[in-house]
Scaffold this motif. Structure first.
Motif, PDB file in Angstrom:
ATOM      1  N   THR A 136       0.823  -1.218   0.000  1.00 36.68           N
ATOM      2  CA  THR A 136       0.000   0.000   0.000  1.00 36.68           C
ATOM      3  C   THR A 136       0.857   1.268   0.000  1.00 36.68           C
ATOM      4  O   THR A 136       1.813   1.379   0.766  1.00 36.68           O
ATOM      5  CB  THR A 136      -0.933   0.010   1.224  1.00 36.68           C
ATOM      6  OG1 THR A 136      -1.802  -1.119   1.155  1.00 36.68           O
ATOM      7  CG2 THR A 136      -1.774   1.274   1.269  1.00 36.68           C
ATOM      8  N   THR A 169       0.868   5.767  -0.147  1.00 32.72           N
ATOM      9  CA  THR A 169       0.113   6.883   0.418  1.00 32.72           C
ATOM     10  C   THR A 169      -1.144   7.151  -0.403  1.00 32.72           C
ATOM     11  O   THR A 169      -2.228   7.409   0.135  1.00 32.72           O
ATOM     12  CB  THR A 169       0.986   8.160   0.451  1.00 32.72           C
ATOM     13  OG1 THR A 169       2.174   7.893   1.192  1.00 32.72           O
ATOM     14  CG2 THR A 169       0.236   9.314   1.087  1.00 32.72           C
ATOM     15  N   LEU A 196      -3.829   4.287   0.191  1.00 32.79           N
ATOM     16  CA  LEU A 196      -4.285   4.042   1.556  1.00 32.79           C
ATOM     17  C   LEU A 196      -5.766   4.356   1.785  1.00 32.79           C
ATOM     18  O   LEU A 196      -6.473   3.547   2.407  1.00 32.79           O
ATOM     19  CB  LEU A 196      -3.409   4.816   2.549  1.00 32.79           C
ATOM     20  CG  LEU A 196      -3.714   4.567   4.027  1.00 32.79           C
ATOM     21  CD1 LEU A 196      -3.538   3.093   4.371  1.00 32.79           C
ATOM     22  CD2 LEU A 196      -2.806   5.438   4.909  1.00 32.79           C
ATOM     23  N   PRO A 197      -6.296   5.493   1.320  1.00 33.75           N
ATOM     24  CA  PRO A 197      -7.721   5.778   1.553  1.00 33.75           C
ATOM     25  C   PRO A 197      -8.645   4.675   1.014  1.00 33.75           C
ATOM     26  O   PRO A 197      -9.647   4.321   1.654  1.00 33.75           O
ATOM     27  CB  PRO A 197      -7.940   7.099   0.811  1.00 33.75           C
ATOM     28  CG  PRO A 197      -6.604   7.755   0.822  1.00 33.75           C
ATOM     29  CD  PRO A 197      -5.625   6.634   0.651  1.00 33.75           C
ATOM     30  N   LYS A 253      -8.481   1.651   3.307  1.00 30.04           N
ATOM     31  CA  LYS A 253      -9.203   1.909   4.556  1.00 30.04           C
ATOM     32  C   LYS A 253     -10.711   1.746   4.370  1.00 30.04           C
ATOM     33  O   LYS A 253     -11.422   1.353   5.302  1.00 30.04           O
ATOM     34  CB  LYS A 253      -8.879   3.319   5.063  1.00 30.04           C
ATOM     35  CG  LYS A 253      -7.450   3.451   5.595  1.00 30.04           C
ATOM     36  CD  LYS A 253      -7.105   4.901   5.935  1.00 30.04           C
ATOM     37  CE  LYS A 253      -7.898   5.403   7.112  1.00 30.04           C
ATOM     38  NZ  LYS A 253      -7.471   6.770   7.499  1.00 30.04           N
ATOM     39  N   PHE A 302      -8.428  -0.003  10.855  1.00 28.80           N
ATOM     40  CA  PHE A 302      -7.804   1.317  10.916  1.00 28.80           C
ATOM     41  C   PHE A 302      -8.540   2.222  11.900  1.00 28.80           C
ATOM     42  O   PHE A 302      -9.495   2.909  11.527  1.00 28.80           O
ATOM     43  CB  PHE A 302      -7.799   1.974   9.527  1.00 28.80           C
ATOM     44  CG  PHE A 302      -6.960   1.262   8.511  1.00 28.80           C
ATOM     45  CD1 PHE A 302      -5.607   1.553   8.378  1.00 28.80           C
ATOM     46  CD2 PHE A 302      -7.507   0.292   7.680  1.00 28.80           C
ATOM     47  CE1 PHE A 302      -4.828   0.897   7.435  1.00 28.80           C
ATOM     48  CE2 PHE A 302      -6.748  -0.370   6.735  1.00 28.80           C
ATOM     49  CZ  PHE A 302      -5.390  -0.067   6.614  1.00 28.80           C
ATOM     50  N   GLU A 346      -9.791   5.304  13.837  1.00 23.44           N
ATOM     51  CA  GLU A 346      -9.861   6.685  13.337  1.00 23.44           C
ATOM     52  C   GLU A 346      -8.865   7.613  14.019  1.00 23.44           C
ATOM     53  O   GLU A 346      -8.437   8.613  13.440  1.00 23.44           O
ATOM     54  CB  GLU A 346     -11.285   7.220  13.515  1.00 23.44           C
ATOM     55  CG  GLU A 346     -12.309   6.526  12.626  1.00 23.44           C
ATOM     56  CD  GLU A 346     -13.680   7.150  12.753  1.00 23.44           C
ATOM     57  OE1 GLU A 346     -13.801   8.169  13.470  1.00 23.44           O
ATOM     58  OE2 GLU A 346     -14.632   6.631  12.156  1.00 23.44           O
ATOM     59  N   ASP A 353      -3.072   8.903   8.881  1.00 25.26           N
ATOM     60  CA  ASP A 353      -2.526   8.136   7.757  1.00 25.26           C
ATOM     61  C   ASP A 353      -0.999   8.100   7.772  1.00 25.26           C
ATOM     62  O   ASP A 353      -0.388   7.102   7.375  1.00 25.26           O
ATOM     63  CB  ASP A 353      -3.006   8.734   6.435  1.00 25.26           C
ATOM     64  CG  ASP A 353      -4.486   8.474   6.199  1.00 25.26           C
ATOM     65  OD1 ASP A 353      -5.110   7.801   7.058  1.00 25.26           O
ATOM     66  OD2 ASP A 353      -5.016   8.941   5.176  1.00 25.26           O
ATOM     67  N   SER A 354      -0.389   9.162   8.223  1.00 21.14           N
ATOM     68  CA  SER A 354       1.078   9.220   8.224  1.00 21.14           C
ATOM     69  C   SER A 354       1.683   8.098   9.074  1.00 21.14           C
ATOM     70  O   SER A 354       2.752   7.560   8.747  1.00 21.14           O
ATOM     71  CB  SER A 354       1.546  10.582   8.753  1.00 21.14           C
ATOM     72  OG  SER A 354       1.042  10.806  10.071  1.00 21.14           O
ATOM     73  N   TRP A 358       0.356   5.100   9.528  1.00 27.02           N
ATOM     74  CA  TRP A 358       0.232   3.837   8.790  1.00 27.02           C
ATOM     75  C   TRP A 358       1.329   3.712   7.735  1.00 27.02           C
ATOM     76  O   TRP A 358       1.913   2.640   7.554  1.00 27.02           O
ATOM     77  CB  TRP A 358      -1.145   3.736   8.128  1.00 27.02           C
ATOM     78  CG  TRP A 358      -2.277   3.667   9.101  1.00 27.02           C
ATOM     79  CD1 TRP A 358      -3.301   4.558   9.233  1.00 27.02           C
ATOM     80  CD2 TRP A 358      -2.499   2.656  10.095  1.00 27.02           C
ATOM     81  NE1 TRP A 358      -4.152   4.179  10.243  1.00 27.02           N
ATOM     82  CE2 TRP A 358      -3.686   3.014  10.780  1.00 27.02           C
ATOM     83  CE3 TRP A 358      -1.824   1.503  10.471  1.00 27.02           C
ATOM     84  CZ2 TRP A 358      -4.198   2.243  11.830  1.00 27.02           C
ATOM     85  CZ3 TRP A 358      -2.324   0.734  11.505  1.00 27.02           C
ATOM     86  CH2 TRP A 358      -3.502   1.104  12.173  1.00 27.02           C
ATOM     87  N   ILE A 359       1.620   4.793   7.039  1.00 30.76           N
ATOM     88  CA  ILE A 359       2.656   4.758   5.999  1.00 30.76           C
ATOM     89  C   ILE A 359       4.030   4.520   6.623  1.00 30.76           C
ATOM     90  O   ILE A 359       4.844   3.736   6.104  1.00 30.76           O
ATOM     91  CB  ILE A 359       2.655   6.067   5.180  1.00 30.76           C
ATOM     92  CG1 ILE A 359       1.323   6.225   4.433  1.00 30.76           C
ATOM     93  CG2 ILE A 359       3.828   6.092   4.216  1.00 30.76           C
ATOM     94  CD1 ILE A 359       1.016   5.093   3.467  1.00 30.76           C
TER      95      ILE A 359
END
Length: 322
Positions: A49, A51, A54-55, A58, A65, A67, A71-72, A74-75
């Motif tokens: 995955t 950046t 990722l959405p 999710k 994931f 809330e 996101d940063s 997860w990356i």
């Protein structure tokens, strides 16, 4: 051998033959059931995955994931050396997951046969760190399997984990542990106060595996080595005598649960045999009681899982051979 002995032997052979034919017919009927599911390798998806992607990921797996985590994070996690190593180890041990899926399918067919309302869960694999106390999750119709908990008992990830836990962290334990999660959903007792209540409860969970995953060995069902299961079988009568003679069965002392039903390097009789014994021998004896009850009762597995411990014990007529 006299005529009477020959007649008895012939009758036993005939009875065993009929029993085997009935079991074979039953398994054919169960195997004929049609079920459809896939194993979603989220561990592989997540490892690739970006950046940008990722959405979308999710949206497909929102329950993975929280809330509160941006996101940063997860990356950063995906690109960390440790996570990359976990992704790699998961794929190395489970390159295609074909045999595991077939094993799950067999389990699901058995549960479906005995419970017509059973719904096949959504099956997802993850690589989410080692957690030997929470190896997989079964919630509602969702089954999440953390592959990091099944890489093999001698894997380097398990160096600091007690051996009696690490021994069960291997691929062959995935299906039995899924079966146990389902067994816990079906099992009911109005009380688990006495030692006898507790061992029979665990016996139900293990007998559920007898019915739902019949192709697995007893060692795999209970999570023992073959040496451990051999020891338990040889010493079954002595273990039972110890419980009876020391008036343990109807005791409510929680220390007995600790000594004989929870994971441990050995069972605590406080005798010279302790170091030779496997842990959780109370579970093993409870299993044999429930097996004896099933032999003496014309009861389906779902009803058996609901039966009270005193009913099971009385009707089991359990008496291990010396």
């Amino acid at each position: 051998m006299n005529v009477k002995s020959i007649q008895i032997l012939s009758l036993l052979v005939f009875s065993v033959s009929i029993s085997c034919k009935n079991e074979s017919s039953l398994e054919k009927e169960i195997n004929a059931l049609e079920i459809d599911f896939v194993v979603e390798r989220f561990d592989e998806v997540f490892s690739k995955t970006t950046t940008k992607e990722l959405p979308k990921i999710k949206q497909v797996y929102p329950f993975l994931f929280p809330e509160r985590i941006p996101d940063s994070v997860w990356i950063t996690t995906i690109n960390s050396d440790l996570q990359k190593e976990m992704f790699s180890e998961g794929v190395k041990q489970f390159p295609d997951f074909k045999s595991e899926k077939e094993s799950f399918e067999n389990l699901f067919k058995h549960v479906k046969y005995y419970d017509k309302t059973f719904k096949i869960p959504r099956v997802i694999t993850v690589a989410d760190g080692v957690d030997y106390r929470n190896k997989l999750v079964l919630q509602a119709d969702l089954l999440i399997i953390n592959l990091m908990n099944y890489l093999g008992e001698e894997h380097e990830f398990y160096q600091n984990i007690p051996v009696y836990f690490a021994e069960r962290m291997k691929p062959s334990q995935i299906t039995p542990e899924i079966a146990e999660k389902y067994a816990m959903k079906y099992a009911h007792q109005s009380q688990r106060k006495t030692f006898l209540d507790e061992i029979i409860y665990h016996g139900k969970l293990l007998y559920f595996k007898d019915v739902m995953i019949p192709n697995f060995s007893d060692a795999d069902k209970i999570g023992y080595s073959q040496e451990d299961i051999n020891w338990a079988e040889i010493n079954e009568a002595q273990i039972w005598s110890h419980f009876v003679e020391n008036e343990m069965l109807f005791s409510t002392d929680p220390k007995l649960f600790t000594r004989f039903t929870i994971p441990a390097p050995f069972s605590k009789f406080y005798l010279d045999i302790d170091n030779d014994s496997p842990g959780r021998l109370g579970q093993y004896i409870g299993w044999q009681i429930v097996r004896a009850y099933a032999e003496h009762s014309d009861v389906d597995i779902i009803s058996l899982m609901q039966a009270e411990s005193d009913q099971i014990f009385k009707k089991s007529k359990y008496k291990p051979k010396r």
